[in-house]
Scaffold this motif. Structure first.
Motif, short mmCIF file in Angstrom:
data_model
loop_
_atom_site.label_atom_id
_atom_site.label_comp_id
_atom_site.label_asym_id
_atom_site.label_seq_id
_atom_site.Cartn_x
_atom_site.Cartn_y
_atom_site.Cartn_z
N PRO A 36 26.18 123.58 -71.54
CA PRO A 36 25.45 124.67 -70.62
C PRO A 36 24.11 124.51 -70.61
O PRO A 36 23.46 123.77 -71.61
CB PRO A 36 26.04 125.89 -70.98
N THR A 37 23.22 125.24 -69.70
CA THR A 37 22.03 125.33 -69.89
C THR A 37 21.43 125.87 -71.31
O THR A 37 22.01 126.87 -71.83
CB THR A 37 21.36 126.53 -68.77
N GLY A 38 20.65 125.24 -71.88
CA GLY A 38 19.94 125.79 -73.10
C GLY A 38 20.73 125.50 -74.16
O GLY A 38 20.56 126.03 -75.36
N SER A 39 21.62 124.40 -74.28
CA SER A 39 22.56 124.14 -75.20
C SER A 39 22.03 123.09 -76.29
O SER A 39 22.43 122.94 -77.22
CB SER A 39 24.05 123.75 -74.66
N GLY A 40 20.81 122.40 -75.56
CA GLY A 40 20.22 121.55 -76.77
C GLY A 40 20.24 119.92 -76.48
O GLY A 40 20.02 119.09 -76.87
N LYS A 41 20.79 119.73 -75.13
CA LYS A 41 21.06 118.39 -74.54
C LYS A 41 19.70 117.69 -74.50
O LYS A 41 19.59 116.55 -75.09
CB LYS A 41 21.48 118.25 -72.87
N SER A 42 18.60 118.40 -73.81
CA SER A 42 17.29 117.62 -73.80
C SER A 42 16.58 117.45 -75.09
O SER A 42 16.17 116.37 -75.28
CB SER A 42 16.27 118.44 -72.96
N THR A 43 16.94 118.51 -76.04
CA THR A 43 16.31 118.52 -77.30
C THR A 43 16.97 117.09 -77.79
O THR A 43 16.28 116.47 -78.76
CB THR A 43 16.84 119.78 -78.20
N LEU A 44 18.17 116.85 -77.94
CA LEU A 44 18.63 115.52 -78.40
C LEU A 44 18.44 114.30 -77.97
O LEU A 44 17.98 113.37 -78.70
CB LEU A 44 20.43 115.80 -78.48
N ASP A 162 18.14 112.02 -68.70
CA ASP A 162 18.26 113.58 -68.89
C ASP A 162 18.37 114.26 -67.45
O ASP A 162 17.44 114.36 -66.93
CB ASP A 162 17.16 114.18 -69.54
N GLU A 163 19.93 114.50 -67.22
CA GLU A 163 20.15 115.12 -65.77
C GLU A 163 19.46 114.40 -64.74
O GLU A 163 18.66 114.96 -63.84
CB GLU A 163 19.54 116.64 -65.75
N PRO A 164 19.75 113.12 -64.50
CA PRO A 164 18.95 112.16 -63.79
C PRO A 164 19.43 112.52 -62.13
O PRO A 164 18.83 112.33 -61.17
CB PRO A 164 19.42 110.89 -64.09
N1 ATP Z 1 9.39 123.05 -75.95
C1 ATP Z 1 10.19 123.84 -76.29
N2 ATP Z 1 9.66 124.97 -77.11
C2 ATP Z 1 10.49 125.97 -77.37
N3 ATP Z 1 11.51 126.17 -77.03
C3 ATP Z 1 12.27 125.07 -76.55
C4 ATP Z 1 11.55 123.95 -75.94
N4 ATP Z 1 12.41 123.06 -75.41
C5 ATP Z 1 13.57 123.71 -75.46
N5 ATP Z 1 13.62 124.94 -76.12
C6 ATP Z 1 14.73 125.83 -76.42
O1 ATP Z 1 15.74 125.31 -77.08
C7 ATP Z 1 17.00 125.45 -76.47
C8 ATP Z 1 17.68 124.10 -76.19
O2 ATP Z 1 16.83 123.45 -74.95
P1 ATP Z 1 17.25 122.32 -74.47
O3 ATP Z 1 16.09 122.09 -73.28
O4 ATP Z 1 17.48 121.27 -75.28
O5 ATP Z 1 18.48 122.55 -73.52
P2 ATP Z 1 19.18 121.79 -72.44
O6 ATP Z 1 20.71 121.74 -72.94
O7 ATP Z 1 18.56 120.55 -72.20
O8 ATP Z 1 19.38 122.72 -71.19
P3 ATP Z 1 19.01 122.39 -69.75
O9 ATP Z 1 20.43 122.26 -69.33
O10 ATP Z 1 18.53 123.74 -69.34
O11 ATP Z 1 18.18 121.25 -69.32
C9 ATP Z 1 16.71 126.52 -75.51
O12 ATP Z 1 17.06 127.65 -75.94
C10 ATP Z 1 15.21 126.27 -75.11
O13 ATP Z 1 14.70 127.64 -74.57
#
Ligand code: ATP
Ligand code: MG
Lengths: 236, 292
Positions: A36-44, A162-164
């Motif tokens: 789900p949104t905010g789960s950390g996918k983009s971070t990985l 990333d979500e292309p």
């Molecule tokens: N640059 C940043 N600075 C601070 N917090 C961040 C930053 N990027 C992401 N976060 C936080 O880290 C957590 C994981 O975010 P991330 O973007 O990895 O999620 P995601 O799975 O990619 O979500 P989405 O589906 O919305 O893209 C979220 O709580 C987000 O608010």
């Protein structure tokens, strides 16, 4: 080829955006990153092209390790990784040709070689006739195809998407997925984060589920993929 | 291909921000012209002062009844000053000859006896030719028994010294203002260009572009502003010099002088543009990277 060992990422106001992640992605795999949104996918994914470095743990990408990597080595790593984003990240006032050529210019290739290569890439995405069009004039689906061509320009060992399809309609999304599948069939690894369960529901690829910055145990997710998906869709 | 890309990006930056770029180039032209002209004026004044000082003679007149032997004693005493470069002994007879040369009349014919005193012509070491030391020296030497009067042309030197000092102080003040103005305007165009391209910079960074490839178009933008400003300024300065040459018959500048004017003005322009933009680009690009 790509390995996360005990990875934790703390953002300034979000500690533990991902927590203690251990993952191994094999060469040549097509991997789906779901959650789900905010789960950390983009971070990985950002860890893979070292847009961010882990707060704890070590990421290893091919021959590069996040442990004591220099800015110069990070640039080198990025030239060997193709990235595709939801918002395309094209240089809007440049032509399609120039956008696809950018990684090749950065690499310092010769003009004639770049010309030939870009021609092949644009042919591959069916956009030869738009070569001199500004990126800003393209449709969203076209933009994403150009972005994928750019990601493929250096023939990277892995494509990170990333979500292309996040901004695309059904047909354009299907086109993008097919393009990525074709790239995968030619031997390139693909890692794709997506929300779009409808799009990937019939694909045979490995799925990694993330929730609250943690990878869900494979046994559960593999055993009940359908319910898992439904569960995740509901939480959104 | 990389080079071609950098050049095209540079030209694109210059064209995109053309109004501030033109303002910057004009500022550089005017500032450089003032700077170089000021430098030339100070240079001329300084040389004039230096010439005057190094040709300055202090005349030490002895009492008229002092004999030659006593005069030699006084000369010995003067020799103790290590600020003195040379002492020339002028006997009564030499003085009469000088009188004859200068006034066309023999002093011995006018008066029955040569009334001219023995004197010394003293040249100080150049470093001591300033008014403070001169007045001290005059006072000390006039205290030597047998010395009547110490004489030097101090008024002109003092005036020229004051003028040179004033020009130097004003020059440094103006220089600082001009450098500041140039810096401000170059920085401004670089800032506008970097911010206009912040998305492109971030994208190129993700694609693995090195620092130099990202920054060079902006650094060159500043250097080209300096180059064009330098060319304008050099042209202006050469026109001014030609005008001075044609207005004052006595003044003429060598062709080397004109060449130097070209080379130095343009080099200075490029350097100012290059250094300012190199410093500014680092700062603005880092700001973009730290924002994501
Ligand atoms: N640059 C940043 N600075 C601070 N917090 C961040 C930053 N990027 C992401 N976060 C936080 O880290 C957590 C994981 O975010 P991330 O973007 O990895 O999620 P995601 O799975 O990619 O979500 P989405 O589906 O919305 O893209 C979220 O709580 C987000 O608010
Ligand atoms: Mg995301």
């Amino acid at each position: 080829m790509i390995q996360f060992s005990n990875i934790t990422v703390n953002y300034s106001y979000v500690p533990g955006a991902v927590k203690d992640i251990n993952l191994k992605l094999r060469k040549g795999d097509f991997t789906l990153l779901l959650g789900p949104t905010g789960s950390g996918k983009s971070t990985l994914l950002r860890l893979i092209y070292m847009d961010i470095l882990p707060s704890e743990g070590i990421v290893t990408i091919d021959k590069w390790s996040s442990y004591r990597i220099t800015p110069r080595q990070i640039n080198l790593l990025r030239r060997n990784v193709g990235v595709v984003f939801q918002d395309f990240k094209l240089i809007e006032n440049m032509s399609v040709y120039e956008n696809v050529a950018m990684p090749l210019i950065i690499e310092g290739y010769r003009r004639r070689y770049i010309k030939r290569l870009v021609h092949i890439l644009l042919d591959e995405i069916n956009m030869l006739q738009s070569a001199n069009q500004r990126a800003s004039t393209l449709s969203l689906g076209e933009k994403q195809r150009v972005a994928i061509a750019r990601a493929m320009a250096k023939n990277p060992f892995v494509i990170i998407a990333d979500e292309p399809t996040g901004n695309l309609d059904r047909e354009a999304s299907q086109n993008v997925l097919s393009l990525l599948e074709r790239i995968h069939q030619n031997g390139t690894s693909v890692i794709m984060a997506t929300h779009d369960y409808e799009l990937i529901k019939d694909t045979p690829y490995r799925r990694i589920y993330i929730e609250n910055g943690q990878v869900l145990p494979p046994a559960r997710t593999i055993a009940t993929p359908k319910t898992r998906i439904n569960l995740l869709t509901q939480t959104e | 291909m990389k080079l071609l890309f950098v050049i095209r990006q540079t030209l694109n930056n210059l064209w995109r921000e053309r109004t501030p770029v033109v303002a910057t180039i004009l500022t550089i032209s005017i500032a450089l012209t003032i700077m170089i002209a000021l430098f030339e004026v100070s240079w001329v004044l300084y040389n004039e002062l230096h010439d005057l000082k190094s040709n300055m003679v202090i005349e030490v007149y002895l009492d008229s009844q002092i004999s030659g032997t006593r005069a030699r004693d006084i000369q010995e005493e003067l020799n103790n000053y290590n600020t003195i470069d040379r002492i020339r002994y002028v006997s009564k007879e030499t003085a009469a000859e000088i009188f004859l040369q200068e006034f066309g009349e023999n002093i011995n014919d006018i008066l029955d006896e040569n009334p001219l005193p023995i004197s010394f012509e003293i040249r100080l070491l150049p470093a001591f030719n300033h008014s403070d030391y001169l007045s001290l020296f005059k006072k000390q030497v006039e205290n030597i028994p047998g010395v009547d009067e110490v004489h030097y042309r101090h008024v002109l030197i003092e005036k020229l010294e004051t003028l040179t000092e004033a020009v130097a102080v004003a020059g440094i003040f103006v220089l600082i203002i001009l450098l500041f103005a140039m810096n401000l305007l170059v920085r401004n165009t670089i800032k506008l260009s970097v911010y206009a391209k912040r998305r492109q910079i971030a994208i190129m960074n993700i694609l693995g572009a090195g620092n130099l490839l990202i920054r060079l178009p902006f650094i060159l933008e500043g250097a080209i502003e300096g180059l064009i400003g330098g060319i304008f300024s050099a042209t202006g300065l050469i026109i001014i010099h030609k005008f001075i040459e044609s207005s004052f018959a006595l003044v003429s500048f060598s062709s080397t002088m004109y060449k130097m004017l070209w080379v130095y003005t343009i080099t200075l322009g490029i350097l100012i543009g290059l250094l300012t933009s190199a410093e500014a680009v680092g700062r603005f690009v880092n700001k973009i990277f730290s924002k994501k």
